[in-house]
Scaffold this motif. Structure first.
Motif, PDB file in Angstrom:
ATOM      1  N   THR A 184      22.161 -27.063  77.068  1.00  0.00           N
ATOM      2  CA  THR A 184      23.228 -26.351  76.368  1.00  0.00           C
ATOM      3  C   THR A 184      24.127 -27.328  75.625  1.00  0.00           C
ATOM      4  O   THR A 184      24.076 -28.552  75.853  1.00  0.00           O
ATOM      5  N   VAL A 185      24.955 -26.769  74.765  1.00  0.00           N
ATOM      6  CA  VAL A 185      25.947 -27.582  74.058  1.00  0.00           C
ATOM      7  C   VAL A 185      26.792 -28.359  75.067  1.00  0.00           C
ATOM      8  O   VAL A 185      26.998 -29.573  74.930  1.00  0.00           O
ATOM      9  N   HIS A 186      27.270 -27.672  76.091  1.00  0.00           N
ATOM     10  CA  HIS A 186      28.149 -28.319  77.069  1.00  0.00           C
ATOM     11  C   HIS A 186      27.419 -29.426  77.821  1.00  0.00           C
ATOM     12  O   HIS A 186      27.986 -30.502  78.058  1.00  0.00           O
ATOM     13  N   GLU A 187      26.165 -29.185  78.174  1.00  0.00           N
ATOM     14  CA  GLU A 187      25.388 -30.208  78.873  1.00  0.00           C
ATOM     15  C   GLU A 187      25.158 -31.427  77.985  1.00  0.00           C
ATOM     16  O   GLU A 187      25.210 -32.575  78.461  1.00  0.00           O
ATOM     17  N   ASN A 188      24.900 -31.197  76.698  1.00  0.00           N
ATOM     18  CA  ASN A 188      24.762 -32.317  75.764  1.00  0.00           C
ATOM     19  C   ASN A 188      26.041 -33.137  75.710  1.00  0.00           C
ATOM     20  O   ASN A 188      26.002 -34.374  75.692  1.00  0.00           O
ATOM     21  N   ARG A 231      29.110 -23.000  73.587  1.00  0.00           N
ATOM     22  CA  ARG A 231      29.008 -23.999  74.656  1.00  0.00           C
ATOM     23  C   ARG A 231      27.860 -23.723  75.626  1.00  0.00           C
ATOM     24  O   ARG A 231      27.317 -24.661  76.217  1.00  0.00           O
ATOM     25  N   ARG A 232      27.452 -22.470  75.784  1.00  0.00           N
ATOM     26  CA  ARG A 232      26.359 -22.132  76.707  1.00  0.00           C
ATOM     27  C   ARG A 232      25.031 -21.932  75.984  1.00  0.00           C
ATOM     28  O   ARG A 232      24.039 -21.547  76.604  1.00  0.00           O
ATOM     29  N   GLN A 233      25.010 -22.206  74.690  1.00  0.00           N
ATOM     30  CA  GLN A 233      23.800 -22.010  73.894  1.00  0.00           C
ATOM     31  C   GLN A 233      22.961 -23.285  73.897  1.00  0.00           C
ATOM     32  O   GLN A 233      23.492 -24.395  73.867  1.00  0.00           O
ATOM     33  N   GLN A 234      21.632 -23.119  73.942  1.00  0.00           N
ATOM     34  CA  GLN A 234      20.756 -24.284  73.922  1.00  0.00           C
ATOM     35  C   GLN A 234      20.829 -24.996  72.572  1.00  0.00           C
ATOM     36  O   GLN A 234      20.894 -24.361  71.518  1.00  0.00           O
ATOM     37  N   GLY A 235      20.782 -26.333  72.634  1.00  0.00           N
ATOM     38  CA  GLY A 235      20.916 -27.132  71.424  1.00  0.00           C
ATOM     39  C   GLY A 235      19.875 -26.824  70.367  1.00  0.00           C
ATOM     40  O   GLY A 235      20.157 -26.848  69.174  1.00  0.00           O
ATOM     41  N   GLY A 236      18.653 -26.517  70.805  1.00  0.00           N
ATOM     42  CA  GLY A 236      17.576 -26.264  69.855  1.00  0.00           C
ATOM     43  C   GLY A 236      17.728 -24.987  69.067  1.00  0.00           C
ATOM     44  O   GLY A 236      17.024 -24.785  68.069  1.00  0.00           O
ATOM     45  N   THR A 237      18.623 -24.095  69.487  1.00  0.00           N
ATOM     46  CA  THR A 237      18.831 -22.828  68.771  1.00  0.00           C
ATOM     47  C   THR A 237      19.962 -22.908  67.760  1.00  0.00           C
ATOM     48  O   THR A 237      20.231 -21.935  67.062  1.00  0.00           O
ATOM     49  N   LEU A 238      20.617 -24.065  67.663  1.00  0.00           N
ATOM     50  CA  LEU A 238      21.751 -24.219  66.747  1.00  0.00           C
ATOM     51  C   LEU A 238      21.277 -24.529  65.332  1.00  0.00           C
ATOM     52  O   LEU A 238      20.164 -25.022  65.120  1.00  0.00           O
ATOM     53  N   SER A 239      22.137 -24.278  64.366  1.00  0.00           N
ATOM     54  CA  SER A 239      21.858 -24.674  62.985  1.00  0.00           C
ATOM     55  C   SER A 239      21.945 -26.198  62.867  1.00  0.00           C
ATOM     56  O   SER A 239      22.458 -26.881  63.765  1.00  0.00           O
ATOM     57  N   GLY A 240      21.469 -26.719  61.746  1.00  0.00           N
ATOM     58  CA  GLY A 240      21.520 -28.171  61.540  1.00  0.00           C
ATOM     59  C   GLY A 240      22.935 -28.714  61.580  1.00  0.00           C
ATOM     60  O   GLY A 240      23.192 -29.767  62.173  1.00  0.00           O
TER      61      GLY A 240
END
Length: 236
Positions: A94-98, A130-139
């Motif tokens: 997730t964003v927060h974990e990153n 913050r709880r979304q996986q990094g790979g699902t984010l926009s560039g």
């Protein structure tokens, strides 16, 4: 006060002469930009500063540390933190974990938490995701995560390698505003960019790097008006 000095540095990859008497400085509190086309030696310079590439000759010093011999993890612990080209966030975390991973060298957990909150204040979009996986984010969002992760490490000098790469113009503007805000809060920035127009708007000083050497330097506003820079990087 100069915090980073690169003087007459030579770097080879086998027989390839990547950096040729490269010299530049970064002063405390500045945004300094290295401009240049693909293959000019900009990313090699960033890897040199991070201890991932060793010079054959020349001097590289940061805040009293000899970067030519220092271990990469000691460089990070000293406050010199590199956001690499291509973002390289952890796509299944997730964003927060990153962001938490940015504080792996920081022993004070309270400081890590405070810096993450600072990231969320600086980039509210990350707080929303913050709880979304990094790979699902926009560039653009992934680039914000990469920058935020570095902030959590507590950088004194932040190295940014092509933060605008692959981003739409509006997102580039947002990212550059974030970089300027980070600098305004006291962090020195070395910015490597092909997007000269965006970089020169926020930089204090700039260097043009060609075939591994610095060929032009000066205040960013002056270089933005220099006919050679305009022709090569800015267009008419």
């Amino acid at each position: 006060m100069t915090t980073l000095e690169v003087a007459d540095v030579e770097v080879y990859y086998g027989r390839v002469h990547a950096l040729r008497k490269l010299s530049f400085t970064v002063g405390e509190g500045e945004i300094v930009c290295l401009l240049g086309n693909n293959g000019a030696g900009k990313s090699t310079t960033m890897n040199l500063l991070s201890g991932l590439v060793r010079p054959k000759s020349g001097r590289v010093t940061w805040d009293g540390m000899d970067l030519a011999t220092a271990k990469p993890w000691d460089i990070v612990a000293s406050g010199l933190i590199h956001v690499p080209e291509g973002r390289r966030i952890f796509s299944t975390m997730t964003v927060h974990e990153n962001l938490l991973l940015g504080g792996y060298t920081v022993r004070d957990r309270r400081a890590v938490d405070e810096r993450i909150e600072r990231v969320y204040e600086l980039m509210p979009r990350l707080a929303e995701r913050r709880r979304q996986q990094g790979g699902t984010l926009s560039g653009g969002e992934q680039q914000m995560v990469a920058i935020g992760r570095a902030i959590v490490g507590g950088p004194k000098l932040l190295l940014l390698d092509e933060p605008s790469m692959g981003l739409a113009p509006l997102v580039v503007k947002q990212v550059m505003e974030i970089v300027a805000a980070i600098n305004a809060q006291g962090t020195t920035v070395l910015l490597v960019e092909q997007n000269a127009r965006a970089a020169l708007k926020i930089a204090h000083r700039a260097y043009v790097v060609e075939t591994g050497s610095t060929t032009l330097s000066g205040p960013a506003a002056e270089l933005a008006r220099d006919a050679r820079v305009v022709e090569a990087y800015l267009g008419s």
